[in-house]
Enzyme design. Structure first.
Site, short mmCIF file in Angstrom:
data_model
loop_
_atom_site.label_atom_id
_atom_site.label_comp_id
_atom_site.label_asym_id
_atom_site.label_seq_id
_atom_site.Cartn_x
_atom_site.Cartn_y
_atom_site.Cartn_z
N CYS A 29 -10.65 0.08 -20.68
CA CYS A 29 -11.38 0.98 -20.47
C CYS A 29 -12.88 -0.59 -20.18
O CYS A 29 -12.19 -0.86 -18.63
CB CYS A 29 -12.51 1.31 -21.73
N HIS A 69 -8.00 4.74 -24.36
CA HIS A 69 -9.07 4.13 -25.43
C HIS A 69 -7.62 3.78 -25.85
O HIS A 69 -7.49 5.02 -26.82
CB HIS A 69 -9.78 4.22 -25.94
#
Length: 370
Positions: A175, A288
């Site tokens: 991310c 994630h």
């Protein structure tokens, strides 16, 4: 010792046993003294039939020798991020930093231990810690400037140096970590674009004719790869990213990364969701992989069996890359003095933090004489 020889005249013995059995039953009936049928039979068989072992039970399997080219005790460095991970509800000090416990567990579930790389530590301590680990994780978060940005940039440069020097030293950027690499490699701090992908589970679409071998998806079962394109098995939580067109238009980025997957945000706008370095063991994911297994704060996080397998395969891939860092085996005492086990996690989920648990760090003397 067991008698491993097969008894001779097996059929003749069985016939003799059955004859004796019938004679015994007849005698008991004549004397009106009944004994349960099955008890008699079992007793007779136990008396006359000796235990036997098949050949496979007599030999022990030979265990395959471990590969001397691999490190079966890998240690991963995870870089801490500014703040407490709970918007100041756990610690509002200006110099506190944190690592979400989900990243630690993510590395542990694939067979590694973790050393925290606390970004506020002196540069010489960070550099020495880098010599204790076999790979690095850049986590999610929000910080894109100041000391944190400079530390991440410096560690990334060290990762490249180690690999250029012949040490296999992998990096997984997740991310924010992906976004920071995009900025650093392109040398453009304004290259990112805005997207609407906060708290969103999504699919991924694989680039046409992509070769999975050697990438993070190389060991995924084909059926799971197919499901990733139709089922929302990955968790997105970002406001920034980069479109495929912008990445390809930047010579530095397209020369460094190859695009593996794209995804679309809530407005159906496409962005790059997975990349792999072309010449380094570096993988960057906009999504994630740690959340599916270990985070529960958002109802959008996928927790299906398929989603769990996605996380496990990513972790297994990254730690398998870290095992190739076989030349870096520092003194055990220094590793033990700096492991994450020297810290205790704080429960953040109860105060509505972004994570279930976090490790908090404040500047203090290092745990060991590195």
């Amino acid at each position: 010792m067991f008698n491993t020889q097969r008894p001779h005249n097996t059929k003749k013995r069985r016939k003799s046993i059955l004859l004796k059995f019938h004679q015994f039953i007849k005698m008991q009936m004549e004397t009106n003294f009944l004994i349960p049928f099955f008890t008699i039979f079992i007793q007779l068989m136990a008396t006359h039939v000796k235990p036997q072992l098949i050949e496979s039970q007599l030999s022990f399997p030979s265990c395959t020798a471990t590969d001397p080219a691999l490190n079966y005790r890998p240690v991963i460095g995870i870089v801490s991020h500014p703040g407490d991970g709970a918007s100041g509800r756990l610690n509002n000090a200006s110099d506190v930093s944190y690592i979400a416990a989900s990243y630690v567990k993510f590395a542990e579930m694939a067979g590694a231990r973790v050393i925290p790389i606390i970004y506020t530590e002196p540069p010489e301590i960070i550099n020495q810690k880098l010599n204790l680990v076999n790979g690095i994780i850049f986590t999610g978060g929000w910080s894109k400037k100041g000391l944190y940005f400079e530390v991440v940039k410096g560690i990334f440069e060290k990762v490249l140096e180690k690999n250029d020097a012949g040490e296999h030293f992998p990096l997984l950027a997740i991310c924010l970590g992906f976004e920071l690499l995009t900025m650093i490699i392109s040398k453009d701090n304004n290259i990112l674009e805005e997207f609407s992908a906060s708290h969103q589970a999504s699919t991924v679409q694989f680039v046409e004719n992509i070769k999975f071998e050697g990438t993070v998806f190389g060991r995924f079962p084909p059926v799971l790869l197919k499901k990733m394109t139709t089922h929302c098995l990955v968790m997105q939580n970002h406001r920034f990213g980069i479109s495929p067109e912008r990445l390809q238009a930047n010579n530095d980025l397209c020369g460094f990364f190859k695009i593996l997957t794209t995804s679309v945000d809530k407005k159906n706008k496409a962005y790059v969701s997975s990349v792999q370095a072309q010449h380094y063991p570096i993988t960057a994911l906009q999504w994630h992989p740690e959340k599916n297994v270990f985070e529960w704060g958002s109802s959008q996080i996928p927790h299906t069996e398929d989603a769990i397998q996605v996380s496990q395969h990513v972790a297994n891939y990254f730690i398998s890359e870290a095992r190739k860092s076989s030349n870096n085996k520092p003194a055990t005492s220094k590793v033990l003095d700096n492991l994450i086990y020297n810290y205790s996690p704080s429960y953040a989920g109860k105060v509505r933090g972004s994570f279930e648990e976090v490790y908090l760090f404040t500047p203090r003397p290092t745990l060991s004489s590195l």
